[in-house]
Write a protein that holds these residues in place. Structure first.
Motif, PDB file in Angstrom:
ATOM      1  N   HIS A  52      64.639 -47.340  81.363  1.00  0.00           N
ATOM      2  CA  HIS A  52      63.481 -46.461  81.136  1.00  0.00           C
ATOM      3  C   HIS A  52      63.845 -44.979  81.181  1.00  0.00           C
ATOM      4  N   PHE A  53      64.825 -44.632  82.030  1.00  0.00           N
ATOM      5  CA  PHE A  53      65.191 -43.216  82.214  1.00  0.00           C
ATOM      6  C   PHE A  53      66.711 -43.061  82.132  1.00  0.00           C
ATOM      7  N   PRO A  54      67.306 -43.243  80.926  1.00  0.00           N
ATOM      8  CA  PRO A  54      68.767 -43.260  80.808  1.00  0.00           C
ATOM      9  C   PRO A  54      69.413 -41.934  81.209  1.00  0.00           C
ATOM     10  N   ASP A  55      70.588 -42.025  81.867  1.00  0.00           N
ATOM     11  CA  ASP A  55      71.259 -40.798  82.319  1.00  0.00           C
ATOM     12  C   ASP A  55      71.975 -40.083  81.171  1.00  0.00           C
ATOM     13  N   THR A  56      71.839 -40.642  79.960  1.00  0.00           N
ATOM     14  CA  THR A  56      72.354 -39.960  78.771  1.00  0.00           C
ATOM     15  C   THR A  56      71.280 -39.050  78.167  1.00  0.00           C
ATOM     16  N   ASP A  57      70.036 -39.139  78.708  1.00  0.00           N
ATOM     17  CA  ASP A  57      68.897 -38.370  78.194  1.00  0.00           C
ATOM     18  C   ASP A  57      68.671 -37.151  79.086  1.00  0.00           C
ATOM     19  N   ASP A  58      68.817 -35.950  78.500  1.00  0.00           N
ATOM     20  CA  ASP A  58      68.695 -34.725  79.294  1.00  0.00           C
ATOM     21  C   ASP A  58      67.282 -34.484  79.823  1.00  0.00           C
ATOM     22  N   THR A  59      66.295 -35.245  79.311  1.00  0.00           N
ATOM     23  CA  THR A  59      64.929 -35.170  79.846  1.00  0.00           C
ATOM     24  C   THR A  59      64.936 -35.405  81.353  1.00  0.00           C
ATOM     25  N   TRP A  60      65.838 -36.276  81.802  1.00  0.00           N
ATOM     26  CA  TRP A  60      65.841 -36.724  83.205  1.00  0.00           C
ATOM     27  C   TRP A  60      66.886 -35.997  84.041  1.00  0.00           C
ATOM     28  N   LYS A  61      67.535 -34.960  83.460  1.00  0.00           N
ATOM     29  CA  LYS A  61      68.561 -34.217  84.203  1.00  0.00           C
ATOM     30  C   LYS A  61      67.907 -33.431  85.339  1.00  0.00           C
ATOM     31  N   GLY A  62      68.354 -33.708  86.556  1.00  0.00           N
ATOM     32  CA  GLY A  62      67.825 -33.004  87.726  1.00  0.00           C
ATOM     33  C   GLY A  62      66.377 -33.316  88.044  1.00  0.00           C
ATOM     34  N   VAL A  63      65.825 -34.358  87.407  1.00  0.00           N
ATOM     35  CA  VAL A  63      64.392 -34.652  87.574  1.00  0.00           C
ATOM     36  C   VAL A  63      64.053 -35.053  89.018  1.00  0.00           C
ATOM     37  N   ASP A  64      62.876 -34.651  89.450  1.00  0.00           N
ATOM     38  CA  ASP A  64      62.312 -35.089  90.728  1.00  0.00           C
ATOM     39  C   ASP A  64      62.022 -36.587  90.594  1.00  0.00           C
ATOM     40  N   SER A  65      62.680 -37.408  91.410  1.00  0.00           N
ATOM     41  CA  SER A  65      62.529 -38.856  91.266  1.00  0.00           C
ATOM     42  C   SER A  65      61.104 -39.325  91.543  1.00  0.00           C
TER      43      SER A  65
END
Ligand code: MG
Length: 158
Positions: free
Chosen positions: A62-75
């Motif tokens: 759902h939240f791949p670490d290849t997607d910069d959308t989720w870079k540094g995101v608040d979990s």
């Protein structure tokens, strides 16, 4: 009533100079978790347990670490999205139980606040959220202070 259980597991490495996030709180520590997101290994295990219970895949899907959308995101944002996915399928959360294996620092004093925080994000009573912390008696990678290991188990129903 249909009841389903789910199990989640996650590990993150520790490194100096990074913030340490656990169960939605920043823990006072000179080391934190190496990660694409904020590294909240406890929330990641919890998300995987919830997704597993609903057979909705895993957090990496759902939240791949290849997607910069989720870079540094608040979990906490990831957790709220997972809870919304479950709600969309008609599921409510009966209870959550989390075990955190970490050698240092001691986090027991933060447990009440961690329960409140997670309960708030999931929209459930803190009485339904258990957080437990243990060391590994200095054994293994956790005991050597190289990382943190978390297990989460949940029950959902509709
Ligand atoms: Mg993770």
């Amino acid at each position: 009533m249909e009841y389903r259980s789910g199990l989640g597991y996650d590990v993150h490495a520790l490194a100096e100079g990074l913030p340490m996030w656990l169960c939605g709180l920043q823990v006072p520590s000179d080391r934190g978790f190496v990660a694409h997101s904020d590294g909240d290994v406890a929330i990641h295990a919890l998300c995987d347990a919830l997704l597993g219970a609903a057979a909705l895949g895993d957090i990496g899907h759902h939240f791949p670490d290849t997607d910069d959308t989720w870079k540094g995101v608040d979990s906490k944002l990831l957790l709220s999205k997972v809870v919304a996915l479950l709600s969309g399928k008609g599921y409510a959360i009966a209870n959550v139980d989390i075990t955190i294996a970490l050698q240092a620092p001691k986090i027991g004093f933060l447990v009440p606040q961690m329960r409140e925080t997670l309960a708030g994000v999931m929209g459930i009573d803190p009485d339904k959220v258990s957080v437990k912390a243990t060391t590994t008696e200095r054994l293994g990678f956790v005991g050597r202070g190289e990382g943190c290991e978390v297990w989460a188990i949940v029950m959902i129903y509709k």
